[in-house]
Motif scaffolding. Structure first.
Motif, PDB file in Angstrom:
ATOM      1  N   LYS A 119       1.024  -1.189  -0.379  1.00 34.04           N
ATOM      2  CA  LYS A 119       0.248  -0.313   0.126  1.00 34.04           C
ATOM      3  C   LYS A 119       0.835   1.434   0.117  1.00 34.04           C
ATOM      4  N   ARG A 120       1.466   1.511  -1.501  1.00 37.16           N
ATOM      5  CA  ARG A 120       2.594   2.067  -1.230  1.00 37.16           C
ATOM      6  C   ARG A 120       2.136   3.679  -0.809  1.00 37.16           C
ATOM      7  N   ALA A 121       0.859   4.230  -1.276  1.00 35.58           N
ATOM      8  CA  ALA A 121      -0.117   5.482  -1.235  1.00 35.58           C
ATOM      9  C   ALA A 121      -0.222   5.846   1.001  1.00 35.58           C
ATOM     10  N   SER A 122      -0.722   4.963   0.869  1.00 41.24           N
ATOM     11  CA  SER A 122      -0.797   5.019   2.169  1.00 41.24           C
ATOM     12  C   SER A 122       0.028   4.883   3.488  1.00 41.24           C
ATOM     13  N   GLY A 123       1.484   4.462   3.163  1.00 41.26           N
ATOM     14  CA  GLY A 123       2.659   3.865   3.736  1.00 41.26           C
ATOM     15  C   GLY A 123       3.776   5.690   3.626  1.00 41.26           C
ATOM     16  N   MET A 124       3.730   6.015   2.281  1.00 41.15           N
ATOM     17  CA  MET A 124       4.112   6.892   1.794  1.00 41.15           C
ATOM     18  C   MET A 124       2.789   8.417   2.638  1.00 41.15           C
ATOM     19  N   SER A 125       2.034   8.148   2.629  1.00 40.31           N
ATOM     20  CA  SER A 125       1.227   9.465   3.172  1.00 40.31           C
ATOM     21  C   SER A 125       1.787   9.402   5.352  1.00 40.31           C
ATOM     22  N   TYR A 126       1.904   8.147   5.788  1.00 42.05           N
ATOM     23  CA  TYR A 126       2.600   8.176   6.743  1.00 42.05           C
ATOM     24  C   TYR A 126       3.789   8.449   7.164  1.00 42.05           C
ATOM     25  N   PHE A 127       4.202   8.579   6.180  1.00 36.78           N
ATOM     26  CA  PHE A 127       5.951   9.110   6.544  1.00 36.78           C
ATOM     27  C   PHE A 127       6.014  10.907   5.956  1.00 36.78           C
ATOM     28  N   ASN A 128       4.651  11.011   4.718  1.00 37.46           N
ATOM     29  CA  ASN A 128       4.272  12.515   4.638  1.00 37.46           C
ATOM     30  C   ASN A 128       3.814  13.017   5.546  1.00 37.46           C
ATOM     31  N   ILE A 129       3.334  12.446   6.895  1.00 37.76           N
ATOM     32  CA  ILE A 129       2.615  12.727   7.548  1.00 37.76           C
ATOM     33  C   ILE A 129       3.175  13.916   8.467  1.00 37.76           C
ATOM     34  N   GLY A 130       4.621  13.081   9.134  1.00 37.91           N
ATOM     35  CA  GLY A 130       5.364  13.169   9.325  1.00 37.91           C
ATOM     36  C   GLY A 130       5.925  14.970   9.211  1.00 37.91           C
ATOM     37  N   GLY A 131       6.808  14.877   8.578  1.00 42.47           N
ATOM     38  CA  GLY A 131       6.972  16.378   7.066  1.00 42.47           C
ATOM     39  C   GLY A 131       6.121  17.150   6.907  1.00 42.47           C
ATOM     40  N   ASN A 132       4.357  16.648   7.328  1.00 39.56           N
ATOM     41  CA  ASN A 132       3.623  18.205   6.400  1.00 39.56           C
ATOM     42  C   ASN A 132       3.503  18.511   8.664  1.00 39.56           C
ATOM     43  N   THR A 133       3.154  17.752   9.274  1.00 43.45           N
ATOM     44  CA  THR A 133       2.777  18.053  10.562  1.00 43.45           C
ATOM     45  C   THR A 133       4.179  19.039  11.071  1.00 43.45           C
ATOM     46  N   GLY A 134       5.604  18.458  11.131  1.00 41.57           N
ATOM     47  CA  GLY A 134       6.690  19.196  11.389  1.00 41.57           C
ATOM     48  C   GLY A 134       6.100  20.638  10.832  1.00 41.57           C
ATOM     49  N   TYR A 135       6.121  20.596   9.179  1.00 41.19           N
ATOM     50  CA  TYR A 135       6.190  22.031   8.905  1.00 41.19           C
ATOM     51  C   TYR A 135       4.633  22.933   9.377  1.00 41.19           C
ATOM     52  N   ALA A 136       4.164  22.632  10.351  1.00 42.25           N
ATOM     53  CA  ALA A 136       3.023  23.085  10.474  1.00 42.25           C
ATOM     54  C   ALA A 136       3.040  23.663  12.437  1.00 42.25           C
ATOM     55  N   LEU A 137       3.686  22.622  12.539  1.00 49.02           N
ATOM     56  CA  LEU A 137       4.072  22.762  13.867  1.00 49.02           C
ATOM     57  C   LEU A 137       5.995  24.337  14.116  1.00 49.02           C
ATOM     58  N   GLY A 138       6.503  23.825  12.958  1.00 45.85           N
ATOM     59  CA  GLY A 138       7.524  24.574  13.192  1.00 45.85           C
ATOM     60  C   GLY A 138       7.129  26.482  12.946  1.00 45.85           C
ATOM     61  N   ALA A 139       6.613  26.244  11.798  1.00 48.85           N
ATOM     62  CA  ALA A 139       5.525  28.017  11.492  1.00 48.85           C
ATOM     63  C   ALA A 139       4.800  28.056  13.131  1.00 48.85           C
ATOM     64  N   PHE A 140       4.007  27.489  13.559  1.00 46.70           N
ATOM     65  CA  PHE A 140       3.269  27.942  14.812  1.00 46.70           C
ATOM     66  C   PHE A 140       3.692  28.341  16.182  1.00 46.70           C
ATOM     67  N   VAL A 141       5.165  26.752  16.477  1.00 44.33           N
ATOM     68  CA  VAL A 141       5.593  27.407  18.120  1.00 44.33           C
ATOM     69  C   VAL A 141       6.709  28.262  17.351  1.00 44.33           C
ATOM     70  N   THR A 142       7.377  28.355  16.353  1.00 47.30           N
ATOM     71  CA  THR A 142       8.601  29.434  16.346  1.00 47.30           C
ATOM     72  C   THR A 142       7.731  30.226  16.763  1.00 47.30           C
ATOM     73  N   GLY A 143       6.690  30.941  15.803  1.00 44.02           N
ATOM     74  CA  GLY A 143       6.232  31.864  15.488  1.00 44.02           C
ATOM     75  C   GLY A 143       5.869  32.723  16.790  1.00 44.02           C
ATOM     76  N   VAL A 144       4.817  31.270  17.716  1.00 46.00           N
ATOM     77  CA  VAL A 144       4.551  31.846  19.509  1.00 46.00           C
ATOM     78  C   VAL A 144       5.913  32.577  19.976  1.00 46.00           C
TER      79      VAL A 144
END
Length: 383
Positions: A119-144
């Motif tokens: 299940k390549r699309a699901s698997g790569m989604s699990y990998f990408n959820i880390g990056g996408n969450t990190g990008y979002a948290l980076g913008a939020f936490v660093t801004g705060v």
């Protein structure tokens, strides 16, 4: 996959901090829109355009050390860029941090593909959820933190990223066990389709133009409407968070209904949503912006899987091209639109950014069905 996704979260936390720093650095150095966008371009060029070179290195020699090494370089570059007293030095340090991000992605994505199974699309989604969450948290936490402590708060924000780099270093021997044996790797290899990969690169580049424009200018757009920098960063965080959640949603959808169909529909929605954000605004505009995040970020995994299927002999290079080079071209366009914002106004620049995805739909409809590949690299659905 959990460890790799966590590393992806850390390195993209550093990358995601840059858009949050732009309003503060704009005030510190009295920058116009074009020079403000140049900060995003600096991290985009170094983190994206050079990724194919790291991908080539990964395919030819293997370089597992790039996973922890890239993470620590990202933390050091972005953290010290925030406290630099000179704008040119800020650009140099942001470039260095971006190189760390570029080093991580092809090798990390390759080993995530090994861990994904059928299940390549699901698997790569699990990998990408880390990056996408990190990008979002980076913008939020660093801004705060920067809002509360000044630009020195960004240096504090990079401490957990550096700690994660140490954890990744300890897990390098485990990552090595994920790689298939030489014989199995050859059995799972198909034929490269360079024409299809080029077409996919066009789709990704056109999708990236509005994405990087929004990353650079959403906070500044809110400020131009009379809101605070904190309000702008919160809105940026909501867009990125929605994109992270969309990654989990669209991966299984793509496995079920097909990669190409998911990509076409999501691409077609982006222009309408951007227009709603700019001209309607308010709650409706915020929701539209969040849905842009779902449509763009949510399909990162889809395009990465397609790139692996189009270039099965060069998975590292495929990752570098899809996540790196094609995305970087979109970042260059954001600087051009920044110049438009300086010359005319920001509303026009944001509106123009909605046009490239329309051309992207045409290119996406022309994508061929990937040639199937055997064993663990065969996807569940490719139509």
């Amino acid at each position: 996959m959990t460890v790799l996704s966590g590393g992806h979260l850390a390195v993209d936390f550093a990358s995601g901090s840059v858009p949050a720093l732009i309003p503060f650095l704009t005030d510190k150095f009295h920058l116009g829109y074009a020079l403000a966008a140049l900060l995003l371009l600096a991290v985009t060029v170094s983190s994206s355009l050079v990724q194919p070179l790291f991908g080539l290195w990964s395919d030819r020699r293997g370089a597992l050390w790039l996973i922890p090494g890239g993470t620590i370089l990202g933390a050091v570059g972005v953290g010290f860029a925030a406290i630099s007293p000179y704008y040119p030095l800020v650009l140099v340090l942001v470039l260095a941090g971006g190189l760390g991000v570029a080093a991580f992605h092809p090798e990390g994505a390759k080993y995530a593909a090994y861990a994904s199974g059928r299940k390549r699309a699901s698997g790569m989604s699990y990998f990408n959820i880390g990056g996408n969450t990190g990008y979002a948290l980076g913008a939020f936490v660093t801004g705060v933190l920067v809002g509360a402590m000044g630009l020195g708060g960004a240096l504090l924000a990079m401490v957990p990223v550096a700690v994660c780099a140490g954890f990744l270093l300890r897990n390098v021997p485990y990552f090595a066990t994920l790689a298939p044996a030489v014989g199995a790797r050859a059995e799972a290899t198909g034929e490269d389709d360079r024409h299809a990969m080029t077409l996919l690169g066009v789709v990704i580049a056109l999708r990236s133009v509005p994405w990087f424009t929004l990353l650079a200018f959403v906070p500044l757009w809110e400020v131009s409407l009379g809101h605070s920098k904190a309000d702008g960063n919160r809105l940026l965080f909501l867009m990125l968070l929605a994109g992270a959640l969309g990654t989990l949603a669209l991966g299984p959808v793509a496995d079920r209904v097909g990669l190409r169909s998911t990509l076409v529909v999501s691409q077609a929605l982006v222009p309408v949503l951007i227009v709603a954000f700019v001209f309607v605004g308010g709650v409706v505009g915020a929701i539209a912006l969040m849905l842009v995040g779902v449509c763009v970020v949510g399909t990162f995994g889809v395009t990465m899987v397609l790139s692996h299927l189009y270039l099965p002999r060069h998975i590292g290079m495929a990752s570098g091209l899809s996540v790196g080079l094609a995305m970087g071209i979109g970042g260059v366009a954001a600087v051009v639109l920044g110049a438009v914002a300086d010359a005319i106004d920001l509303r026009l620049a944001l509106t123009l950014s909605a046009l490239p995805p329309l051309l992207g739909v045409v290119s996406a409809l022309r994508l061929p069905r990937p040639r199937s590949v055997r064993q663990t690299l065969r996807p569940a659905a490719v139509d």
